[in-house]
Write a protein that holds these residues in place. Structure first.
Motif, PDB file in Angstrom:
ATOM      1  N   PHE A  93      14.814   4.824  12.349  1.00 26.55           N
ATOM      2  CA  PHE A  93      15.569   4.741  11.109  1.00 26.55           C
ATOM      3  C   PHE A  93      15.177   3.540  10.242  1.00 26.55           C
ATOM      4  CE2 PHE A  93      19.003   7.975  10.962  1.00 26.55           C
ATOM      5  CZ  PHE A  93      18.679   8.666  12.118  1.00 26.55           C
ATOM      6  N   PRO A  94      14.909   2.361  10.819  1.00 30.72           N
ATOM      7  CA  PRO A  94      14.521   1.240   9.933  1.00 30.72           C
ATOM      8  C   PRO A  94      13.244   1.538   9.155  1.00 30.72           C
ATOM      9  CG  PRO A  94      15.225   0.390  12.064  1.00 30.72           C
ATOM     10  CD  PRO A  94      15.136   1.885  12.205  1.00 30.72           C
ATOM     11  N   ALA A  95      12.250   2.147   9.792  1.00 28.53           N
ATOM     12  CA  ALA A  95      11.005   2.484   9.086  1.00 28.53           C
ATOM     13  C   ALA A  95      11.298   3.425   7.915  1.00 28.53           C
ATOM     14  CB  ALA A  95      10.002   3.121  10.044  1.00 28.53           C
ATOM     15  N   ALA A  96      12.130   4.447   8.153  1.00 29.40           N
ATOM     16  CA  ALA A  96      12.467   5.375   7.078  1.00 29.40           C
ATOM     17  C   ALA A  96      13.244   4.674   5.971  1.00 29.40           C
ATOM     18  CB  ALA A  96      13.265   6.548   7.634  1.00 29.40           C
ATOM     19  N   LEU A  97      14.165   3.826   6.385  1.00 24.47           N
ATOM     20  CA  LEU A  97      15.006   3.117   5.416  1.00 24.47           C
ATOM     21  C   LEU A  97      14.146   2.229   4.519  1.00 24.47           C
ATOM     22  CD1 LEU A  97      17.998   2.712   4.705  1.00 24.47           C
ATOM     23  CD2 LEU A  97      18.117   1.016   6.526  1.00 24.47           C
ATOM     24  N   ASN A  98      13.240   1.470   5.123  1.00 24.56           N
ATOM     25  CA  ASN A  98      12.373   0.603   4.317  1.00 24.56           C
ATOM     26  C   ASN A  98      11.432   1.421   3.447  1.00 24.56           C
ATOM     27  OD1 ASN A  98      13.518  -1.806   5.253  1.00 24.56           O
ATOM     28  ND2 ASN A  98      12.300  -1.735   7.124  1.00 24.56           N
ATOM     29  N   GLY A  99      11.013   2.586   3.919  1.00 22.89           N
ATOM     30  CA  GLY A  99      10.220   3.485   3.093  1.00 22.89           C
ATOM     31  C   GLY A  99      11.003   3.986   1.889  1.00 22.89           C
ATOM     32  N   LEU A 100      12.266   4.321   2.106  1.00 26.89           N
ATOM     33  CA  LEU A 100      13.098   4.784   0.983  1.00 26.89           C
ATOM     34  C   LEU A 100      13.299   3.676  -0.047  1.00 26.89           C
ATOM     35  CD1 LEU A 100      15.737   6.894   2.951  1.00 26.89           C
ATOM     36  CD2 LEU A 100      14.013   7.767   1.347  1.00 26.89           C
ATOM     37  N   PHE A 101      13.467   2.449   0.422  1.00 32.14           N
ATOM     38  CA  PHE A 101      13.623   1.343  -0.528  1.00 32.14           C
ATOM     39  C   PHE A 101      12.330   1.150  -1.334  1.00 32.14           C
ATOM     40  CE2 PHE A 101      16.990  -0.618   2.482  1.00 32.14           C
ATOM     41  CZ  PHE A 101      17.984   0.156   1.902  1.00 32.14           C
ATOM     42  N   GLN A 142       0.830  -1.203   0.000  1.00 27.94           N
ATOM     43  CA  GLN A 142       0.000   0.000   0.000  1.00 27.94           C
ATOM     44  C   GLN A 142       0.869   1.260   0.000  1.00 27.94           C
ATOM     45  OE1 GLN A 142      -0.644  -2.660   2.181  1.00 27.94           O
ATOM     46  NE2 GLN A 142      -2.205  -3.446   0.804  1.00 27.94           N
ATOM     47  N   LEU A 143       2.004   1.232   0.692  1.00 27.18           N
ATOM     48  CA  LEU A 143       2.909   2.383   0.650  1.00 27.18           C
ATOM     49  C   LEU A 143       3.361   2.640  -0.789  1.00 27.18           C
ATOM     50  CD1 LEU A 143       4.710   4.575   1.856  1.00 27.18           C
ATOM     51  CD2 LEU A 143       6.377   2.803   2.436  1.00 27.18           C
ATOM     52  N   LYS A 144       3.684   1.578  -1.506  1.00 29.98           N
ATOM     53  CA  LYS A 144       4.135   1.754  -2.896  1.00 29.98           C
ATOM     54  C   LYS A 144       3.027   2.363  -3.759  1.00 29.98           C
ATOM     55  CE  LYS A 144       7.738  -1.792  -3.059  1.00 29.98           C
ATOM     56  NZ  LYS A 144       8.173  -3.056  -3.696  1.00 29.98           N
ATOM     57  N   VAL A 145       1.802   1.873  -3.599  1.00 28.63           N
ATOM     58  CA  VAL A 145       0.685   2.453  -4.357  1.00 28.63           C
ATOM     59  C   VAL A 145       0.592   3.956  -4.075  1.00 28.63           C
ATOM     60  CG1 VAL A 145      -1.834   2.560  -4.526  1.00 28.63           C
ATOM     61  CG2 VAL A 145      -0.675   0.348  -4.609  1.00 28.63           C
ATOM     62  N   HIS A 146       0.805   4.348  -2.817  1.00 33.95           N
ATOM     63  CA  HIS A 146       0.624   5.759  -2.498  1.00 33.95           C
ATOM     64  C   HIS A 146       1.855   6.606  -2.823  1.00 33.95           C
ATOM     65  CE1 HIS A 146      -3.444   6.013  -1.091  1.00 33.95           C
ATOM     66  NE2 HIS A 146      -3.300   4.766  -0.661  1.00 33.95           N
ATOM     67  N   ILE A 147       3.015   5.998  -2.938  1.00 38.51           N
ATOM     68  CA  ILE A 147       4.157   6.754  -3.471  1.00 38.51           C
ATOM     69  C   ILE A 147       3.867   7.077  -4.941  1.00 38.51           C
ATOM     70  CG2 ILE A 147       6.590   6.542  -4.149  1.00 38.51           C
ATOM     71  CD1 ILE A 147       6.943   4.947  -1.449  1.00 38.51           C
ATOM     72  N   GLN A 148       3.360   6.078  -5.665  1.00 34.37           N
ATOM     73  CA  GLN A 148       2.949   6.340  -7.046  1.00 34.37           C
ATOM     74  C   GLN A 148       1.817   7.374  -7.082  1.00 34.37           C
ATOM     75  OE1 GLN A 148       4.256   5.185 -10.116  1.00 34.37           O
ATOM     76  NE2 GLN A 148       2.931   6.906 -10.658  1.00 34.37           N
ATOM     77  N   ALA A 149       0.868   7.249  -6.162  1.00 30.78           N
ATOM     78  CA  ALA A 149      -0.239   8.207  -6.102  1.00 30.78           C
ATOM     79  C   ALA A 149       0.279   9.623  -5.832  1.00 30.78           C
ATOM     80  CB  ALA A 149      -1.234   7.795  -5.019  1.00 30.78           C
ATOM     81  N   GLY A 150       1.293   9.737  -4.985  1.00 30.71           N
ATOM     82  CA  GLY A 150       1.893  11.051  -4.735  1.00 30.71           C
ATOM     83  C   GLY A 150       2.406  11.676  -6.016  1.00 30.71           C
ATOM     84  N   LEU A 151       3.122  10.872  -6.811  1.00 28.54           N
ATOM     85  CA  LEU A 151       3.595  11.362  -8.109  1.00 28.54           C
ATOM     86  C   LEU A 151       2.408  11.757  -8.989  1.00 28.54           C
ATOM     87  CD1 LEU A 151       6.361   8.654  -8.827  1.00 28.54           C
ATOM     88  CD2 LEU A 151       6.735  11.006  -8.026  1.00 28.54           C
ATOM     89  N   ASN A 152       1.352  10.925  -8.982  1.00 24.51           N
ATOM     90  CA  ASN A 152       0.177  11.194  -9.822  1.00 24.51           C
ATOM     91  C   ASN A 152      -0.479  12.543  -9.511  1.00 24.51           C
ATOM     92  OD1 ASN A 152       0.584   8.638 -10.819  1.00 24.51           O
ATOM     93  ND2 ASN A 152      -1.145   7.691  -9.759  1.00 24.51           N
ATOM     94  N   VAL A 153      -0.506  12.929  -8.226  1.00 23.93           N
ATOM     95  CA  VAL A 153      -1.193  14.167  -7.863  1.00 23.93           C
ATOM     96  C   VAL A 153      -0.232  15.355  -7.786  1.00 23.93           C
ATOM     97  CG1 VAL A 153      -3.004  12.905  -6.649  1.00 23.93           C
ATOM     98  CG2 VAL A 153      -1.053  13.823  -5.346  1.00 23.93           C
ATOM     99  N   GLY A 154       1.022  15.159  -8.213  1.00 28.04           N
ATOM    100  CA  GLY A 154       1.887  16.316  -8.362  1.00 28.04           C
ATOM    101  C   GLY A 154       3.026  16.471  -7.376  1.00 28.04           C
TER     102      GLY A 154
END
Lengths: 131, 131, 131, 131, 131, 131
Positions: free
Chosen positions: F109-117, F78-90
């Motif tokens: 830091f692990p949460a941020a790191l996995n988010g960046l990946f 779901q995070l990946k879908v919404h990273i794409q959604a972020g790009l979609n809305v500008g």
């Protein structure tokens, strides 16, 4: 609000009253000054849509909710409302206590312990504070 | 191991077989080389002590576990074992799906969505991987 | 970068190499194309500031980290890096396994079980993937 | 209760007294009216089985528990009991503070901050409330 | 402390004052007797390093923080500080309420509900207690 | 389904298409065989009710969602879908990366790191898998 939303709203209002009793209405009222739309959503989605679905009886639904809120451990007011709701829909105190104890296996002893303290509060006070 | 611990162990072994079936034994076996004592604890405490308690039937216990593991969202292999366990103790697919859908209210839509995908996997494959 | 930041950076680089070994450098390298500043922060804050503090030895620090990541249960790659880090700073396999087993009490059996599977992977492969 | 369960119970009672002191007994007593069996499980499993295991000293075990409860952030009463327990088994205030600070890296600054406030309460009051 | 750390410290002090106002300084002060170094880290890393980065405006940064703390649900004092911080950097009450309501989708209705109650407290009291 | 529910459904379908694009429809389709009603709820409640509300622009809404899902750390698809959604809305890639980096402060830091990946995967593949 239009007819059909009212219909979800009406169905949810009945379910909320049946399940959460006074505790549910208190939550709805408490949102009046900060987010009245969210009060409407609580009535429409969890109660109008979900708890009103056939396929799982209310006793089982409250076991599921008590289990989840005990395991998550970060929503004590809502856990108390649903321990009361469990009593309202026919769970015995023992069944509620068993459900909470079992969470020691899946979320650890502190989560179960804090769930049991919430149950003791509800059993003693017979009133609760949030949804 | 002494007599009475064996008694918890034996009771737990029976409960594990009844509830988790082959999935439970796989988990126990998988611990043989890393932490065999922990395999024994799984049999003795969750199954020998908790699931063997009277006061809540196994169907209700599996609803509680499926709800909690769906809500926590970080133990997919164990959720799958318990979706299978739910089928083993007599829950219908619909009851399991209802339990998982309800978690959208308490833990969010992604948690429910991932729980539904776990259920689909179990329903399709009819075998699972962990406890 | 100026002298003093370099000093945190240099101290962190030494600590990262001592503690995480190749696994730490892999994580830093893997961020080069997406967030190189975050790689610098990892070196400077956790390793340059925190792990470099006196007052708690590295063995105890790795026990704390392994315990926390096992309990949180949502950062397996980082847990594996720190199981390897525990070995690097002198923890025995048994001490790591004991730490993880204990988490069954505080975060539930699935969290401990998944932690043990992560440990088995690290002990078998002797290499790991993230920080 | 039979002999061998008493043996786990007796071993757990000794461990609970050594580690948690008065705080542990308070928790056990507080369960008398709601779930006395769960009080027995707390003594038998975490203390009789886990903390009594060789292979990791009690100082390291308390570091692990303080780290995990700080990181989870949803069991403050139990965190306080284990900060006191850490002092009981020989951790210095500094070692406890270092363990909690380190959790900023793994669970965020608010978790560490709330852990530090719990430690300040325990250090000031020298008594605590739950297990 | 050396020059360059002071520079991060000074930049962080300015950012903390701008964003968190009195609430931030209270947190820093409250750490003086338990972990003054951690107070310095709060100023240096979150505020000196992260909030001071270009690339995302402070309004967006506070939306992100309010969303995350509402979803995690275990850091109410810090959520309140950041609801106040949101107002400080120009978010309207409505924008804050919308952000919190949206969390019902991702972390469940209880998390959103408790976030709304935190917002009501801040809007009513206009002062808050922690970082 | 009646008119007004269709109206929420239609509004939600438009919002889902605008925000999540193909990724959202994939999720809806993937539920057809296991829980088609839940697919309808996803369209009606998050998208028809919440994302369609005035009072917060879609860019801010996606920042909130990316922040929350990164912090929770247990819903990568779901995070990946919404990273794409972020790009979609500008949102720019930099704004998304900044949002994720900031989560190191609130969830570790692990949460941020996995988010960046997750972000790197989306930026590289330009397609994603779930809602």
């Amino acid at each position: 609000m239009d007819n059909i939303n009212e219909s979800r709203f009406e169905r949810g209002t009945r379910a909320l009253a049946e399940i959460d009793g006074a505790g549910g209405q208190k939550v709805v009222d408490s949102l009046a000054d900060i987010a009245p739309d969210f009060a409407r959503y609580i009535i429409e989605f969890p109660f109008g849509d979900i708890y009103s679905r056939p396929g799982l009886d209310l006793r089982s639904r409250e076991i599921a909710t008590i289990a989840a809120l005990t395991a998550l451990g970060n929503a004590t007011p809502q856990l108390k409302v649903h321990i009361q709701a469990g009593l309202n829909v026919g769970l015995s105190r023992d069944e509620i206590v068993e459900t909470i104890i079992q969470m020691a296996v899946y979320a650890g002893f502190p989560a179960a312990l804090n769930g049991l303290f919430a149950a003791r509060d509800v059993f003693q006070e017979k009133h609760s504070l949030a949804a």
